[in-house]
Write an enzyme that holds these catalytic residues in place. Structure first.
Site, mmCIF file in Angstrom:
data_model
loop_
_atom_site.group_PDB
_atom_site.id
_atom_site.type_symbol
_atom_site.label_atom_id
_atom_site.label_comp_id
_atom_site.label_asym_id
_atom_site.label_seq_id
_atom_site.Cartn_x
_atom_site.Cartn_y
_atom_site.Cartn_z
ATOM 1 N N GLY A 124 0.771 -1.236 0.000
ATOM 2 C CA GLY A 124 0.000 0.000 0.000
ATOM 3 C C GLY A 124 0.802 1.285 0.000
ATOM 4 O O GLY A 124 0.227 2.373 0.061
ATOM 5 N N ASP A 160 -4.552 -5.894 -5.810
ATOM 6 C CA ASP A 160 -3.494 -6.868 -5.573
ATOM 7 C C ASP A 160 -4.146 -8.179 -5.145
ATOM 8 O O ASP A 160 -5.200 -8.168 -4.503
ATOM 9 C CB ASP A 160 -2.532 -6.394 -4.488
ATOM 10 C CG ASP A 160 -1.145 -7.038 -4.634
ATOM 11 O OD1 ASP A 160 -0.183 -6.296 -4.939
ATOM 12 O OD2 ASP A 160 -1.027 -8.267 -4.461
ATOM 13 N N ASP A 190 3.663 -1.187 -10.062
ATOM 14 C CA ASP A 190 4.920 -1.625 -9.448
ATOM 15 C C ASP A 190 4.925 -3.152 -9.370
ATOM 16 O O ASP A 190 5.589 -3.739 -8.522
ATOM 17 C CB ASP A 190 5.059 -1.012 -8.052
ATOM 18 C CG ASP A 190 6.500 -1.027 -7.549
ATOM 19 O OD1 ASP A 190 7.416 -0.968 -8.386
ATOM 20 O OD2 ASP A 190 6.705 -1.098 -6.330
ATOM 21 N N LYS A 238 7.039 -0.483 -13.604
ATOM 22 C CA LYS A 238 8.344 -1.068 -13.288
ATOM 23 C C LYS A 238 8.719 -2.099 -14.342
ATOM 24 O O LYS A 238 7.899 -2.935 -14.728
ATOM 25 C CB LYS A 238 8.328 -1.729 -11.910
ATOM 26 C CG LYS A 238 9.641 -2.455 -11.588
ATOM 27 C CD LYS A 238 9.851 -2.660 -10.112
ATOM 28 C CE LYS A 238 8.875 -3.664 -9.525
ATOM 29 N NZ LYS A 238 9.142 -3.862 -8.078
#
EC number: 2.1.1.166
Length: 241
Positions: free
Chosen positions: A88, A111, A151, A191
């Site tokens: 988070g 997620d 990410d 990413k």
């Protein structure tokens, strides 16, 4: 970001910090050398210490903070989607900058790992690769996002090339999602791992955004092969050449 104690010279707890280096004692048969090295690095990481001071859930929060300080792609009033949000940290940074609240949430994370609720953030506990995930994200946000953050990284297998290819796939899926949902002029941060295969993704991003940057924020460990691709100012379909 919350007000913090004065940052030492050299960055977040960097060279100006006088905190003593902590070593993990070796006990026969209790911990592998590689695990001990990882634990020592974690215990002595200035970003880990600073995240505890500032109340962020992970050191990764500072990667987003540093990139945004340079490129200013997160702004008050924006709508944000965060892919691979656990635990988070990035949602916390985004919530603070855009001014999301429980009454009018403008940050949605997803997620497959459970995430402890955060103020001003809608969190979906499901795999982003699930067929229903993209629509559920848009339904939760209530509109197209101004920024898509990712990410995501695949769980490591110990085989470097396999890990690289799996994470590259996640980058491509995240990019496909961003291209399908972003508002005109929106931004995408993802990413990636250095290795060559990200060049195909880079070409796609350059065709669909005004500018694309390779970014290696200071908070990203020097030995890590990770880098970030920041694509700014999404072109609407009518603008794409």
């Amino acid at each position: 970001m919350k007000k913090t104690k004065k940052t030492p010279t050299g960055g977040y707890g960097g060279s100006g910090s006088h905190k003593l280096y902590q070593r993990v004692k070796k006990k026969a048969g209790t911990i592998k050398a590689s695990s001990r090295r990882w634990l020592e690095r974690h215990l002595n990481d200035p970003y880990v210490h600073q995240s505890k001071v500032d109340g962020y859930r992970s050191r990764a929060a500072y990667k987003l903070i540093e990139m945004n300080e340079r490129y200013k792609f997160l702004k008050k009033g924006q709508k944000i989607i965060d892919l691979g949000a656990a635990p988070g940290g990035w949602c916390q940074v985004a919530q603070r900058i855009v001014g999301s609240s429980d009454e009018k949430p403008s940050v949605v994370g997803i997620d497959y790992l459970p995430v402890v609720p955060l103020p001003g953030v809608i969190m979906l506990e499901m795999d982003f690769l699930h067929t229903d995930a993209p629509q559920k994200l848009i339904d939760a946000l209530g509109t197209k996002p101004d920024v898509v953050l990712s990410d995501m990284a695949a769980p490591t297998t110990g085989h470097r090339q396999t890990d690289y290819l799996r994470t590259t796939y996640l980058c491509e899926v995240a990019a496909d999602f961003a291209l399908s949902v972003l508002k005109s002029g929106g931004h995408f941060l993802v990413k990636a791992f250095q290795g060559g295969a990200e060049n195909t993704l880079l070409t796609t991003l350059k065709q669909n955004f005004k500018t694309v940057h390779h970014v290696k924020p200071p908070a990203s460990r020097t030995e890590s092969v990770e880098l970030y691709l920041l694509a700014l100012e999404f072109k609407a379909k009518t603008e794409v050449k």
